[in-house]
Each structure stands twice: as C-alpha cells, then as structure tokens.
Design a protein around this motif. Structure first.
Motif, mmCIF file in Angstrom:
data_model
loop_
_atom_site.group_PDB
_atom_site.id
_atom_site.type_symbol
_atom_site.label_atom_id
_atom_site.label_comp_id
_atom_site.label_asym_id
_atom_site.label_seq_id
_atom_site.Cartn_x
_atom_site.Cartn_y
_atom_site.Cartn_z
ATOM 1 N N ASP A 126 -11.183 12.947 -0.114
ATOM 2 C CA ASP A 126 -10.210 11.987 -0.644
ATOM 3 C C ASP A 126 -9.377 11.372 0.474
ATOM 4 O OD1 ASP A 126 -11.139 12.612 -3.166
ATOM 5 O OD2 ASP A 126 -9.457 13.949 -3.661
ATOM 6 N N ALA A 127 -8.977 12.204 1.442
ATOM 7 C CA ALA A 127 -8.176 11.707 2.561
ATOM 8 C C ALA A 127 -8.969 10.705 3.396
ATOM 9 C CB ALA A 127 -7.706 12.866 3.431
ATOM 10 N N LYS A 128 -10.245 10.978 3.605
ATOM 11 C CA LYS A 128 -11.080 10.057 4.387
ATOM 12 C C LYS A 128 -11.229 8.720 3.663
ATOM 13 C CE LYS A 128 -14.514 11.464 6.887
ATOM 14 N NZ LYS A 128 -15.826 11.957 7.417
ATOM 15 N N ALA A 129 -11.428 8.770 2.351
ATOM 16 C CA ALA A 129 -11.538 7.528 1.576
ATOM 17 C C ALA A 129 -10.250 6.722 1.664
ATOM 18 C CB ALA A 129 -11.887 7.852 0.129
ATOM 19 N N ALA A 130 -9.102 7.414 1.616
ATOM 20 C CA ALA A 130 -7.810 6.733 1.702
ATOM 21 C C ALA A 130 -7.603 6.105 3.071
ATOM 22 C CB ALA A 130 -6.687 7.717 1.392
ATOM 23 N N VAL A 131 -8.003 6.797 4.134
ATOM 24 C CA VAL A 131 -7.859 6.266 5.492
ATOM 25 C C VAL A 131 -8.715 5.013 5.654
ATOM 26 C CG1 VAL A 131 -8.358 6.719 7.924
ATOM 27 C CG2 VAL A 131 -7.216 8.456 6.551
ATOM 28 N N VAL A 132 -9.932 5.062 5.137
ATOM 29 C CA VAL A 132 -10.825 3.900 5.211
ATOM 30 C C VAL A 132 -10.215 2.708 4.472
ATOM 31 C CG1 VAL A 132 -13.058 2.990 4.463
ATOM 32 C CG2 VAL A 132 -12.934 5.244 5.531
ATOM 33 N N GLN A 133 -9.730 2.955 3.263
ATOM 34 C CA GLN A 133 -9.165 1.881 2.454
ATOM 35 C C GLN A 133 -7.876 1.334 3.060
ATOM 36 O OE1 GLN A 133 -8.546 2.900 -1.663
ATOM 37 N NE2 GLN A 133 -7.245 1.132 -2.063
ATOM 38 N N ASP A 134 -6.975 2.217 3.469
ATOM 39 C CA ASP A 134 -5.668 1.790 3.962
ATOM 40 C C ASP A 134 -5.760 1.009 5.263
ATOM 41 O OD1 ASP A 134 -4.492 2.999 1.796
ATOM 42 O OD2 ASP A 134 -3.832 4.791 2.892
ATOM 43 N N ASN A 135 -6.723 1.348 6.108
ATOM 44 C CA ASN A 135 -6.760 0.766 7.447
ATOM 45 C C ASN A 135 -7.776 -0.352 7.611
ATOM 46 O OD1 ASN A 135 -4.843 2.498 9.242
ATOM 47 N ND2 ASN A 135 -5.963 3.999 8.017
ATOM 48 N N SER A 136 -8.512 -0.655 6.566
ATOM 49 C CA SER A 136 -9.410 -1.809 6.608
ATOM 50 C C SER A 136 -8.616 -3.077 6.316
ATOM 51 C CB SER A 136 -10.537 -1.642 5.586
ATOM 52 O OG SER A 136 -11.391 -0.565 5.941
ATOM 53 N N PHE A 140 -11.245 -6.420 9.953
ATOM 54 C CA PHE A 140 -11.575 -5.119 10.550
ATOM 55 C C PHE A 140 -11.923 -4.135 9.433
ATOM 56 C CE2 PHE A 140 -10.134 -0.879 12.095
ATOM 57 C CZ PHE A 140 -11.003 -0.749 13.167
ATOM 58 N N THR A 141 -13.141 -3.627 9.469
ATOM 59 C CA THR A 141 -13.597 -2.685 8.452
ATOM 60 C C THR A 141 -13.751 -1.304 9.057
ATOM 61 O OG1 THR A 141 -14.784 -4.429 7.265
ATOM 62 C CG2 THR A 141 -15.402 -2.154 6.777
ATOM 63 N N VAL A 142 -13.070 -0.346 8.492
ATOM 64 C CA VAL A 142 -13.171 1.034 8.959
ATOM 65 C C VAL A 142 -14.366 1.700 8.279
ATOM 66 C CG1 VAL A 142 -12.025 3.270 9.093
ATOM 67 C CG2 VAL A 142 -10.692 1.163 9.334
ATOM 68 N N LYS A 143 -15.188 2.350 9.067
ATOM 69 C CA LYS A 143 -16.319 3.105 8.535
ATOM 70 C C LYS A 143 -15.923 4.577 8.414
ATOM 71 C CE LYS A 143 -19.538 0.075 10.987
ATOM 72 N NZ LYS A 143 -20.587 0.022 12.040
ATOM 73 N N PRO A 144 -16.483 5.291 7.451
ATOM 74 C CA PRO A 144 -16.174 6.727 7.334
ATOM 75 C C PRO A 144 -16.425 7.491 8.632
ATOM 76 C CG PRO A 144 -17.287 5.971 5.367
ATOM 77 C CD PRO A 144 -17.321 4.820 6.332
ATOM 78 N N SER A 145 -17.438 7.066 9.382
ATOM 79 C CA SER A 145 -17.751 7.745 10.645
ATOM 80 C C SER A 145 -16.699 7.474 11.725
ATOM 81 C CB SER A 145 -19.127 7.311 11.155
ATOM 82 O OG SER A 145 -19.169 5.896 11.337
ATOM 83 N N ASP A 146 -15.845 6.469 11.503
ATOM 84 C CA ASP A 146 -14.794 6.147 12.474
ATOM 85 C C ASP A 146 -13.573 7.054 12.331
ATOM 86 O OD1 ASP A 146 -16.294 3.977 13.393
ATOM 87 O OD2 ASP A 146 -15.361 2.580 11.980
ATOM 88 N N VAL A 147 -13.477 7.768 11.210
ATOM 89 C CA VAL A 147 -12.273 8.537 10.904
ATOM 90 C C VAL A 147 -12.288 9.869 11.659
ATOM 91 C CG1 VAL A 147 -10.910 9.617 9.079
ATOM 92 C CG2 VAL A 147 -12.140 7.479 8.623
#
Length: 223
Positions: A126-136, A140-147
C-alpha cells in the motif's frame, strides 16, 4: 544500654554525613561539571541538536523525525500527507509538522513483524502504491521499481529523521509542481542537504528531512 545508644547515634550520624556528602558530590557537583563540559565543548548536542528556522525559532531536533501532514478531517483515522513538503519515512511515532506549528512526539518503536508477515507485506504494498501515485506528475511517472526501501518501511525506532538521496530525488518533481518551482532549483536543494557517510565510510548518504523542508520554505518564500 548506654553504649548501645551511643553506637547507634554514631552510626546514624555517620550515615547522615555520608548521605549529605554523596548527595552534594553526585547530585550537584558532578552534574554541574558534566553539564559545564558539555556546554563548553558540545553546546549544540548538549541542547538536543536543536534545529531553528530562518526566524531563529526552534522547530525540532535534527535527531528526531517529524511528519508533514494535512489537518485531520472528520471521519479520517490517518491524516493525508501534505504533498507540498518532502515526506519522511513511514512511521506512527512521528509528531505532526508543517515547519513547525504543533510538533509533538507520539511514540517510538518498531512493528516487530517478520519480513514474511502478511500484514507488513500489505503495508509495504500500500505504501509503495501511495508513493507512486503521490509523486507522479504530468511530466514524470514514478515506476514501482523506482521506489526505495526507506520510502515504504519505517526505521527500528520509528523516529529516523533522514531519508535516502534516492527517495528525496523521487520527490523532486512533485515538490517543484506543488510549489511552482523549477525542477533544477529543487534538485539543487536536495544536493545541498545531502550528507555523506560519517568519516567517509560509516553509514549511508542521507538527507535530513526537517532541514531540507526549512530550506524549501525559505526558497518558496523568495519565489
């Protein structure tokens, strides 16, 4: 009987004298000496490693992390992060802060859950999904592998004041967009507040979130 009373009085007197002397030595002189040496040689650390903003107001300690959340809305159990600011590591132990009006420490401690615990795995997911969503952002698109790991896991104490440079860099585009700043301006701010390994070999490079957000506040005020 007389001798017994005299001996008892002598022992009581000796005990009281020892109590007074040790109280003065250990309870007064020694603490004063230690405090004096600390204030003379390490005044910053002796006073709690206080962090001050541009007005000279103490807003926290560089050793204890803080959260940057929006006010809790009615019906909410967990406040939403204030995305104008760099976010720290996940934690339930950090006080609230928007540099800094109501900082207060809640608790300290780890989850004590194993790495294969289902609840912990769900938290991380859930935290990874939130980081991806909040920082895209739009550009600039954040990928799950970037977290990075520190973006989705708390420290052992739950009070870590630092994040990795990688996590700080991940937030640059969002910070620039939310505060109407240039990306290079924000990236330069991160670089200026990135600390290297202690003595060149201990620990990892890190960024103090409180100090970074104070600098961000100053930068947005100028802009």
């Amino acid at each position: 009987m007389n001798n017994s009373a005299v001996n008892t009085a002598r022992l009581i007197g000796a005990g009281l004298r020892a109590l007074i002397v040790l109280t003065v030595l250990c309870g007064v002189l020694y603490p004063l000496a230690v405090t004096g040496v600390a204030q003379a040689l390490f005044p910053d650390r002796a006073n709690g490693s206080e962090v001050k903003d541009s007005t000279g107001r103490v807003v926290g300690s560089e050793l204890i992390g803080q959260r940057y959340d929006l006010p809790l809305k009615k019906g909410q159990e967990t406040p939403a992060p204030d995305l104008r600011w760099f976010q720290p590591r996940p934690s339930n132990g950090l006080g609230e802060n928007s540099v800094n009006t109501q900082y207060k420490l809640i608790l300290s401690g780890a989850t004590n859950r194993a790495g294969d615990n289902d609840e912990l795995l769900q938290w991380v997911k859930d935290a990874k999904a939130a980081v991806v969503q909040d920082n895209s952002t739009d550009d600039f698109t954040v990928k799950p592998s970037d977290v990075p790991a520190d973006a989705v896991t708390s420290s052992g104490s739950g009070l870590d004041p630092h994040i990795s440079p990688r996590y700080a860099d991940l937030q640059v585009h969002r910070i620039a967009e939310r505060n109407h700043l240039g990306i290079q301006q924000v990236r330069k701010l991160v670089d200026q507040h990135t600390e290297g390994r202690t003595l060149g070999f201990m620990g990892e490079p890190r960024v103090n979130v409180l100090q970074l957000n104070i600098a961000l506040k100053e930068l947005t005020a100028k802009s």
